[in-house]
Scaffold this active site. Structure first.
Site, short mmCIF file in Angstrom:
data_model
loop_
_atom_site.label_atom_id
_atom_site.label_comp_id
_atom_site.label_asym_id
_atom_site.label_seq_id
_atom_site.Cartn_x
_atom_site.Cartn_y
_atom_site.Cartn_z
N CYS A 170 2.10 -7.38 1.53
CA CYS A 170 1.86 -6.81 2.51
C CYS A 170 0.47 -7.44 2.92
O CYS A 170 0.14 -8.29 1.76
CB CYS A 170 0.77 -5.38 0.99
SG CYS A 170 -0.68 -4.39 2.04
N ASN A 171 0.80 -6.98 3.73
CA ASN A 171 0.10 -8.58 4.50
C ASN A 171 -1.12 -8.53 4.56
O ASN A 171 -2.62 -9.44 4.62
CB ASN A 171 0.29 -8.27 6.47
CG ASN A 171 1.67 -9.26 6.24
OD1 ASN A 171 1.67 -10.18 7.12
ND2 ASN A 171 2.71 -7.98 6.65
N SER A 172 -1.36 -7.02 4.70
CA SER A 172 -3.29 -6.19 4.41
C SER A 172 -3.54 -6.75 3.04
O SER A 172 -4.59 -8.01 2.97
CB SER A 172 -3.62 -5.44 4.66
OG SER A 172 -2.75 -4.58 5.56
N TYR A 183 -4.89 0.57 3.28
CA TYR A 183 -5.04 -0.97 3.08
C TYR A 183 -5.83 -1.16 4.64
O TYR A 183 -6.94 -2.15 4.34
CB TYR A 183 -4.95 -1.74 2.24
CG TYR A 183 -3.98 -1.50 1.00
CD1 TYR A 183 -4.62 -0.52 0.55
CD2 TYR A 183 -4.00 -3.01 0.21
CE1 TYR A 183 -4.08 -0.35 -1.13
CE2 TYR A 183 -3.33 -2.33 -0.73
CZ TYR A 183 -3.28 -1.59 -2.02
OH TYR A 183 -3.03 -1.03 -3.12
N GLY A 184 -4.99 -1.27 5.29
CA GLY A 184 -5.20 -2.24 6.80
C GLY A 184 -6.95 -1.81 7.28
O GLY A 184 -7.56 -3.07 7.58
N SER A 237 0.54 -1.34 0.33
CA SER A 237 0.01 0.27 0.14
C SER A 237 0.97 1.77 -0.32
O SER A 237 0.32 1.67 -0.19
CB SER A 237 -0.87 0.37 0.86
OG SER A 237 -0.05 0.25 2.37
N CYS A 252 3.12 -7.02 9.50
CA CYS A 252 2.74 -5.69 8.46
C CYS A 252 4.01 -5.15 7.91
O CYS A 252 4.78 -4.79 9.35
CB CYS A 252 2.05 -4.83 8.99
SG CYS A 252 2.13 -2.91 8.61
N THR A 253 3.88 -5.23 6.89
CA THR A 253 5.70 -4.59 6.72
C THR A 253 5.95 -3.42 6.55
O THR A 253 7.22 -3.41 6.58
CB THR A 253 5.90 -5.36 4.83
OG1 THR A 253 4.26 -4.32 4.35
CG2 THR A 253 5.11 -6.74 5.04
N HIS A 254 5.50 -2.69 7.15
CA HIS A 254 5.51 -0.92 7.71
C HIS A 254 6.17 -1.35 9.49
O HIS A 254 6.85 -0.23 9.41
CB HIS A 254 4.21 -0.40 7.66
CG HIS A 254 4.13 0.50 6.75
ND1 HIS A 254 3.46 -0.23 5.90
CD2 HIS A 254 3.99 1.51 6.26
CE1 HIS A 254 2.60 0.59 4.44
NE2 HIS A 254 2.90 1.10 4.74
N GLU A 271 4.33 5.98 7.57
CA GLU A 271 3.90 7.47 5.88
C GLU A 271 4.48 8.43 6.00
O GLU A 271 4.64 8.72 4.91
CB GLU A 271 2.77 6.66 5.17
CG GLU A 271 2.89 5.50 4.94
CD GLU A 271 3.55 5.11 3.93
OE1 GLU A 271 3.46 5.86 3.07
OE2 GLU A 271 3.72 3.65 3.61
#
Ligand code: DGL
Length: 273
Positions: A75-77, A44-45, A13, A186-188, A154
């Site tokens: 992206c996990n979501s 996206y979450g 995302s 979550c990749t963030h 972000e």
């Protein structure tokens, strides 16, 4: 003379998938990548699964049009909402980040009591529990959603007092559960690792899916026998050309991308839906 390799397509995302990109660049230094960060439509979450599915299919089509020989859903979501549908849609290998995350946790845990943090969409989907019961049924998973973390990343704010206060509140169930391993689902979140460690304690091992996903990509590339040799860089005349696309602000993506991932995030193309 160097051979031109087809790029591996990677998407998220926004900036989070760059944590997976970094692991791929380190493991496969000769492999070109094409990355799409849907920053214009993040996060996206909190979005309903059908919307994340629609976006994921659009991005997949774009990456395939641009010549991707493999898709990494970084992206996990999106993995939770769309992995199977993407796999049905395209003829190239498609890799998500949830199974690799569970495998990393399995390697790291001693007590078998493992925390998972992710977006509301990922945690609500139950995808980690399903992957856990398939891959490692003995793991005891304690899951917690962390709304707000992605927005901090972000905006480039990864270690402020506000992030810490939010982390203390959201991670309380994880601390109470006395896990010995925490999956950053979550990749963030690897970008918030210092704050998360401060809150959960240094004896809790943080695992992300980045490295394990990169190994899975390498296995697929080897099977496609298109693998870029991970030997010395001098074997190739020049470094591979990576492409970065964003549906949001290109300047911000480049500045933060370079800070989070490295100098490879040099040129960022704008994309408009
Ligand atoms: N980095 C993504 C994930 O792994 C998406 C976060 C978001 O957009 O909410 O879930």
């Amino acid at each position: 003379m160097s051979t031109v390799l087809s790029p591996v397509g990677v998407f998220d995302s926004g900036l989070g998938g760059l944590t997976v990109v970094r692991a791929m660049m380190d493991l496969l230094p000769e492999q070109p990548l094409i990355y799409f960060g849907d920053t214009g439509r993040f996060p996206y979450g909190p979005k309903p699964a059908h919307e994340v599915l629609k976006y994921s299919l659009q991005i997949t089509d774009l990456l395939i049009e641009r010549g991707a020989s493999m898709i990494v859903v970084a992206c996990n979501s999106a993995t939770a909402a769309a992995l199977e549908q993407i796999q049905e849609r395209v003829d190239v290998p498609v890799i998500g980040v949830i199974d690799p995350g569970v495998r990393s946790a399995l390697k790291a845990t001693e007590s078998g009591r493992v925390g998972v943090v992710g977006t509301v969409g990922t945690i609500r989907s139950g995808a980690y529990q399903r992957a856990g019961s398939r891959i490692a049924p003995d793991l005891d998973l304690v899951c917690a959603a962390c709304p707000g973390f992605v927005e901090f990343v972000e905006s480039g704010e990864i270690d402020s007092d506000q992030v810490y206060v939010l982390a203390e509140r959201l991670l309380a169930p994880i601390v109470q559960a006395r896990v010995d391993t925490l999956v950053l689902g979550c990749t963030h979140y690897p970008l918030l690792a210092r704050t998360i460690t401060d809150v959960v304690g240094r004896d809790v091992v943080l695992v992300s899916s980045a490295e394990e996903t990169a190994f899975e990509v390498r296995t697929h590339l080897q099977q496609q026998s298109a693998v870029a040799p991970s030997g010395p860089r001098m074997a190739r005349a020049s470094a591979p050309r990576h492409t970065f696309l964003t549906s949001g602000d290109t300047q911000l993506f480049q500045t933060l991308g370079e800070r989070f991932c490295g100098p490879e995030v040099a040129l960022v193309e704008a994309w408009q839906w």
